[in-house]
Design a protein around this motif. Structure first.
Motif, PDB file in Angstrom:
ATOM      1  N   PHE A   1       9.069 -35.999  10.239  1.00 50.48           N
ATOM      2  CA  PHE A   1       8.699 -35.293   9.009  1.00 50.48           C
ATOM      3  C   PHE A   1       9.874 -34.508   8.443  1.00 50.48           C
ATOM      4  CE2 PHE A   1       8.312 -30.910  10.625  1.00 50.48           C
ATOM      5  CZ  PHE A   1       8.310 -31.151  11.995  1.00 50.48           C
TER       6      PHE A   1
ATOM      7  N   GLY B   1       0.627 -27.344  -4.257  1.00 47.18           N
ATOM      8  CA  GLY B   1       0.322 -27.259  -5.696  1.00 47.18           C
ATOM      9  C   GLY B   1       1.603 -27.199  -6.518  1.00 47.18           C
TER      10      GLY B   1
ATOM     11  N   ARG C   1       7.181 -26.483   3.625  1.00 50.44           N
ATOM     12  CA  ARG C   1       5.954 -27.141   4.082  1.00 50.44           C
ATOM     13  C   ARG C   1       6.277 -28.465   4.762  1.00 50.44           C
ATOM     14  NH1 ARG C   1       4.549 -22.558   2.907  1.00 50.44           N
ATOM     15  NH2 ARG C   1       2.723 -22.024   1.652  1.00 50.44           N
ATOM     16  N   PRO C   2       5.623 -28.733   5.911  1.00 47.08           N
ATOM     17  CA  PRO C   2       5.910 -29.988   6.611  1.00 47.08           C
ATOM     18  C   PRO C   2       5.196 -31.174   5.965  1.00 47.08           C
ATOM     19  CG  PRO C   2       4.309 -28.683   7.866  1.00 47.08           C
ATOM     20  CD  PRO C   2       4.664 -27.884   6.649  1.00 47.08           C
ATOM     21  N   LEU C   3       5.927 -32.241   5.706  1.00 44.48           N
ATOM     22  CA  LEU C   3       5.336 -33.484   5.176  1.00 44.48           C
ATOM     23  C   LEU C   3       5.985 -34.685   5.858  1.00 44.48           C
ATOM     24  CD1 LEU C   3       5.205 -32.601   1.366  1.00 44.48           C
ATOM     25  CD2 LEU C   3       3.268 -32.685   2.935  1.00 44.48           C
ATOM     26  N   SER C   4       5.153 -35.668   6.192  1.00 46.62           N
ATOM     27  CA  SER C   4       5.622 -36.840   6.935  1.00 46.62           C
ATOM     28  C   SER C   4       6.359 -37.815   6.030  1.00 46.62           C
ATOM     29  CB  SER C   4       4.430 -37.591   7.520  1.00 46.62           C
ATOM     30  OG  SER C   4       3.633 -36.732   8.261  1.00 46.62           O
TER      31      SER C   4
ATOM     32  N   PRO D   1       5.635 -34.425  16.088  1.00 43.95           N
ATOM     33  CA  PRO D   1       4.174 -34.291  16.024  1.00 43.95           C
ATOM     34  C   PRO D   1       3.415 -35.415  16.708  1.00 43.95           C
ATOM     35  CG  PRO D   1       5.013 -35.027  13.899  1.00 43.95           C
ATOM     36  CD  PRO D   1       6.211 -34.745  14.761  1.00 43.95           C
TER      37      PRO D   1
ATOM     38  N   LEU E   1      -0.189 -35.107  15.419  1.00 43.33           N
ATOM     39  CA  LEU E   1      -0.936 -33.853  15.283  1.00 43.33           C
ATOM     40  C   LEU E   1      -0.420 -33.020  14.116  1.00 43.33           C
ATOM     41  CD1 LEU E   1      -1.202 -32.604  18.968  1.00 43.33           C
ATOM     42  CD2 LEU E   1      -2.594 -34.291  17.780  1.00 43.33           C
ATOM     43  N   GLU E   2      -1.300 -32.198  13.575  1.00 46.42           N
ATOM     44  CA  GLU E   2      -0.891 -31.256  12.525  1.00 46.42           C
ATOM     45  C   GLU E   2      -1.171 -29.839  12.979  1.00 46.42           C
ATOM     46  OE1 GLU E   2      -2.338 -31.731   8.622  1.00 46.42           O
ATOM     47  OE2 GLU E   2      -1.410 -33.696   8.366  1.00 46.42           O
TER      48      GLU E   2
ATOM     49  N   ALA F   1      -0.800 -41.040   5.486  1.00 47.12           N
ATOM     50  CA  ALA F   1       0.583 -40.868   4.991  1.00 47.12           C
ATOM     51  C   ALA F   1       1.650 -41.464   5.919  1.00 47.12           C
ATOM     52  CB  ALA F   1       0.862 -39.403   4.670  1.00 47.12           C
TER      53      ALA F   1
ATOM     54  N   GLY G   1      -2.938 -26.063  -1.243  1.00 45.55           N
ATOM     55  CA  GLY G   1      -2.800 -24.653  -1.617  1.00 45.55           C
ATOM     56  C   GLY G   1      -1.580 -24.468  -2.495  1.00 45.55           C
ATOM     57  N   ARG G   2      -0.986 -23.282  -2.393  1.00 49.73           N
ATOM     58  CA  ARG G   2       0.116 -22.950  -3.315  1.00 49.73           C
ATOM     59  C   ARG G   2       1.336 -23.863  -3.130  1.00 49.73           C
ATOM     60  NH1 ARG G   2       1.981 -19.757  -6.939  1.00 49.73           N
ATOM     61  NH2 ARG G   2       4.097 -18.929  -6.813  1.00 49.73           N
ATOM     62  N   GLY G   3       1.719 -24.102  -1.901  1.00 49.90           N
ATOM     63  CA  GLY G   3       2.935 -24.896  -1.645  1.00 49.90           C
ATOM     64  C   GLY G   3       2.800 -26.301  -2.206  1.00 49.90           C
TER      65      GLY G   3
ATOM     66  N   LEU H   1       3.855 -38.527   0.663  1.00 47.25           N
ATOM     67  CA  LEU H   1       2.534 -38.615   0.016  1.00 47.25           C
ATOM     68  C   LEU H   1       1.748 -37.410   0.492  1.00 47.25           C
ATOM     69  CD1 LEU H   1       0.174 -40.219  -1.400  1.00 47.25           C
ATOM     70  CD2 LEU H   1      -0.278 -41.216   0.842  1.00 47.25           C
ATOM     71  N   PHE H   2       1.247 -36.615  -0.438  1.00 50.63           N
ATOM     72  CA  PHE H   2       0.548 -35.416   0.017  1.00 50.63           C
ATOM     73  C   PHE H   2      -0.668 -35.111  -0.833  1.00 50.63           C
ATOM     74  CE2 PHE H   2       2.081 -32.607  -3.358  1.00 50.63           C
ATOM     75  CZ  PHE H   2       3.262 -33.229  -3.757  1.00 50.63           C
ATOM     76  N   GLN H   3      -1.552 -34.359  -0.201  1.00 53.90           N
ATOM     77  CA  GLN H   3      -2.749 -33.868  -0.893  1.00 53.90           C
ATOM     78  C   GLN H   3      -2.496 -32.422  -1.274  1.00 53.90           C
ATOM     79  OE1 GLN H   3      -6.294 -34.113   1.490  1.00 53.90           O
ATOM     80  NE2 GLN H   3      -7.554 -33.102  -0.062  1.00 53.90           N
TER      81      GLN H   3
HETATM   82  C1  LIG Z   1       4.119 -32.572  10.984  1.00 51.78           C
HETATM   83  C2  LIG Z   1       3.206 -32.460   9.783  1.00 51.78           C
HETATM   84  C3  LIG Z   1       3.207 -33.471   8.853  1.00 51.78           C
HETATM   85  C4  LIG Z   1       2.365 -33.376   7.724  1.00 51.78           C
HETATM   86  N1  LIG Z   1       2.385 -34.399   6.841  1.00 51.78           N
HETATM   87  C5  LIG Z   1       1.595 -34.326   5.756  1.00 51.78           C
HETATM   88  C6  LIG Z   1       1.605 -35.381   4.801  1.00 51.78           C
HETATM   89  O1  LIG Z   1       2.337 -36.359   4.930  1.00 51.78           O
HETATM   90  N2  LIG Z   1       0.800 -35.264   3.713  1.00 51.78           N
HETATM   91  C7  LIG Z   1      -0.013 -34.159   3.546  1.00 51.78           C
HETATM   92  O2  LIG Z   1      -0.755 -34.096   2.559  1.00 51.78           O
HETATM   93  N3  LIG Z   1      -0.040 -33.146   4.434  1.00 51.78           N
HETATM   94  C8  LIG Z   1       0.748 -33.199   5.518  1.00 51.78           C
HETATM   95  N4  LIG Z   1       0.740 -32.158   6.398  1.00 51.78           N
HETATM   96  C9  LIG Z   1      -0.076 -30.957   6.091  1.00 51.78           C
HETATM   97  C10 LIG Z   1       0.675 -30.106   5.070  1.00 51.78           C
HETATM   98  O3  LIG Z   1       1.846 -29.612   5.659  1.00 51.78           O
HETATM   99  C11 LIG Z   1      -0.203 -28.932   4.600  1.00 51.78           C
HETATM  100  O4  LIG Z   1      -1.307 -29.435   3.888  1.00 51.78           O
HETATM  101  C12 LIG Z   1       0.606 -28.015   3.691  1.00 51.78           C
HETATM  102  O5  LIG Z   1       1.601 -27.361   4.435  1.00 51.78           O
HETATM  103  C13 LIG Z   1      -0.301 -26.995   3.039  1.00 51.78           C
HETATM  104  O6  LIG Z   1       0.521 -26.112   2.308  1.00 51.78           O
HETATM  105  P1  LIG Z   1      -0.016 -25.319   1.037  1.00 51.78           P
HETATM  106  O7  LIG Z   1       0.931 -24.257   0.728  1.00 51.78           O
HETATM  107  O8  LIG Z   1      -0.369 -26.258  -0.047  1.00 51.78           O
HETATM  108  O9  LIG Z   1      -1.379 -24.761   1.556  1.00 51.78           O
HETATM  109  P2  LIG Z   1      -1.661 -23.327   2.185  1.00 51.78           P
HETATM  110  O10 LIG Z   1      -1.936 -22.375   1.064  1.00 51.78           O
HETATM  111  O11 LIG Z   1      -0.620 -22.966   3.192  1.00 51.78           O
HETATM  112  O12 LIG Z   1      -3.018 -23.672   2.924  1.00 51.78           O
HETATM  113  C14 LIG Z   1      -4.088 -24.278   2.199  1.00 51.78           C
HETATM  114  C15 LIG Z   1      -5.021 -24.961   3.183  1.00 51.78           C
HETATM  115  O13 LIG Z   1      -4.325 -26.011   3.916  1.00 51.78           O
HETATM  116  C16 LIG Z   1      -4.438 -25.769   5.309  1.00 51.78           C
HETATM  117  N5  LIG Z   1      -3.165 -26.097   5.971  1.00 51.78           N
HETATM  118  C17 LIG Z   1      -1.996 -25.451   5.817  1.00 51.78           C
HETATM  119  N6  LIG Z   1      -1.036 -25.984   6.611  1.00 51.78           N
HETATM  120  C18 LIG Z   1      -1.630 -26.997   7.280  1.00 51.78           C
HETATM  121  C19 LIG Z   1      -1.179 -27.923   8.251  1.00 51.78           C
HETATM  122  N7  LIG Z   1       0.059 -27.912   8.729  1.00 51.78           N
HETATM  123  N8  LIG Z   1      -2.052 -28.836   8.691  1.00 51.78           N
HETATM  124  C20 LIG Z   1      -3.312 -28.856   8.244  1.00 51.78           C
HETATM  125  N9  LIG Z   1      -3.797 -28.004   7.330  1.00 51.78           N
HETATM  126  C21 LIG Z   1      -2.983 -27.080   6.862  1.00 51.78           C
HETATM  127  C22 LIG Z   1      -4.743 -24.299   5.452  1.00 51.78           C
HETATM  128  O14 LIG Z   1      -5.457 -24.039   6.641  1.00 51.78           O
HETATM  129  C23 LIG Z   1      -5.575 -24.009   4.235  1.00 51.78           C
HETATM  130  O15 LIG Z   1      -6.925 -24.361   4.431  1.00 51.78           O
HETATM  131  C24 LIG Z   1       1.541 -32.233   7.541  1.00 51.78           C
HETATM  132  C25 LIG Z   1       1.556 -31.203   8.491  1.00 51.78           C
HETATM  133  C26 LIG Z   1       2.367 -31.320   9.597  1.00 51.78           C
HETATM  134  C27 LIG Z   1       2.377 -30.231  10.614  1.00 51.78           C
END
Ligand SMILES: Cc1cc2nc3c(=O)[nH]c(=O)nc-3n(C[C@H](O)[C@H](O)[C@H](O)COP(=O)(O)OP(=O)(O)OC[C@H]3O[C@@H](n4cnc5c(N)ncnc54)[C@H](O)[C@@H]3O)c2cc1C
Ligand code: FES
Length: 319
Positions: free
Chosen positions: A84, A125, A99-102, A309, A274-275, A175, A121-123, A116-118
């Motif tokens: 990631f 978004g 923010r971590p994304l794969s 992960p 894992l996440e 993803a 939240g703020r990050g 590819l992400f959903q």
């Molecule tokens: C190694 C790894 C790879 C990932 N790869 C992807 C990916 O390819 N595509 C993708 O859409 N997402 C992925 N995620 C999850 C993604 O990192 C979080 O959705 C993102 O950090 C949320 O940030 P935010 O600021 O938008 O939300 P925040 O405002 O920080 O949180 C909003 C909501 O998202 C939840 N959230 C926050 N961080 C995570 C997390 N790490 N895992 C699960 N839920 C979380 C919170 O509990 C909260 O409900 C990955 C996470 C990890 C650890």
């Protein structure tokens, strides 16, 4: 590696939750923007009007998925499926943490990777508002990715055999599986994708898997497409038919727990991505630990960002 990547292309899929939009048959959106389309890549209307904040305005209570193609030469050369990047969502200080994304796709020839992400939240978004031509600050490649199992046949001159690789994805957990499917297909393995989601609009990248020649079986919670039920029901079936050599999964925790239980029951190797919420992504903050089985089965802890992960299913203790 800390680097700047250029956004080449932006695609989005989404579902507007409002009843009015759905009644008008307008629930599912798709927009694509390329740098080559001129200006900043978006159609004139979108380039000149303020863009809504995804997840807050047009997608209130809805869902938005974004796929970004990034030009990032060196990163593309080093990246492996399941690893990631830590992405800086915005150039400002808020949010401070990346923010971590794969890696969704890795194209070494073109020097490109996709994420590819959903929008959660703020990050995510803010990241969803970035446009073709923008530069993104990335840290990566990070962590340990998937290892494609090889079945050895020493009696046949230490050769290996084409494997039946089963990928199990839940929702946005799809993803990292596309990059893995591409690698497996390149190596001559047979790929079966089992993909489940809430509804048909949440089943992503299906045509990309099919274009690789992968067999695809779908499941939805609401029965709008494929099997009406859990994707692990289909995994159970595949394992009963003895049609899986190795399993690779990414998705919500209950799905991963069931995958681990089925892999154990049928004696198949499985790797789970894992996440955990991550602060640094580098092993420094200890914010991402997960319980694992150490030597002799003793419980111990590992860092998802550094030791994962991706973990062997029999090694992790899922809560
Ligand atoms: C190694 C790894 C790879 C990932 N790869 C992807 C990916 O390819 N595509 C993708 O859409 N997402 C992925 N995620 C999850 C993604 O990192 C979080 O959705 C993102 O950090 C949320 O940030 P935010 O600021 O938008 O939300 P925040 O405002 O920080 O949180 C909003 C909501 O998202 C939840 N959230 C926050 N961080 C995570 C997390 N790490 N895992 C699960 N839920 C979380 C919170 O509990 C909260 O409900 C990955 C996470 C990890 C650890
Ligand atoms: S995110 Fe900091 S140690 Fe894993």
């Amino acid at each position: 590696m800390d680097l700047l990547a250029r956004i080449e292309r932006r695609e989005e899929w989404g579902r507007v939750a409002s009843e009015k939009a759905q009644a008008a048959g307008d629930g599912f959106l798709w927009r694509t923007a390329d740098k080559s389309q001129g200006g900043r890549g978006l159609p004139a209307r979108e380039a000149t009007t303020p863009r809504p904040v995804p997840g807050r305005d047009e997608h209130r209570d809805g869902v938005l998925y974004v796929r970004l193609t990034l030009r990032a030469g060196e990163l593309a050369q080093q990246a492996e499926p399941g690893q990631f990047v830590m992405v800086k969502a915005d150039d400002g200080l808020d949010p401070f943490l990346r923010r971590p994304l794969s890696f969704h796709r890795i194209n070494q020839e073109r020097g490109e990777v996709q994420i590819l992400f959903q929008v959660k939240g703020r990050g995510t978004g803010l990241l969803a508002r970035r446009l073709p031509g923008d530069a993104l600050q990335l840290l990566g490649p990070l962590g340990r990715g998937f290892t494609l199992e090889q079945r050895m046949f020493p009696e046949n001159g230490a050769g290996t055999q084409r494997q039946r690789v089963v990928l199990v994805g839940g929702g946005i957990g799809v993803a990292p599986l596309l990059a893995l499917a591409e690698k497996a297909a390149r190596g001559g393995d047979e790929v079966l994708l089992l993909l489940g989601a809430r509804s048909r609009d949440d089943l992503l990248a299906v045509s990309d898997f099919r274009a690789l020649g992968a067999q695809v079986h779908l499941a939805t919670d609401d029965g709008s497409l494929g099997h009406h039920g859990l994707i692990t029901d289909l995994l159970d079936q595949v394992l009963r038919e003895d049609a899986a050599d190795a399993i690779y999964a990414c998705g919500p925790l209950p799905m991963l727990k069931k995958v681990a239980q089925l892999a154990d029951q049928f004696g198949r190797p499985a790797q789970l991505s894992l996440e955990e919420r991550m602060g640094c992504g580098l092993g420094a903050c200890i914010g991402c630990v997960v319980g694992t089985k150490g030597p002799g089965g003793q419980p111990t802890y590992k860092k998802v960002c550094q030791d994962g992960p991706v973990f062997p299913a029999q090694e992790v203790i899922l809560p």
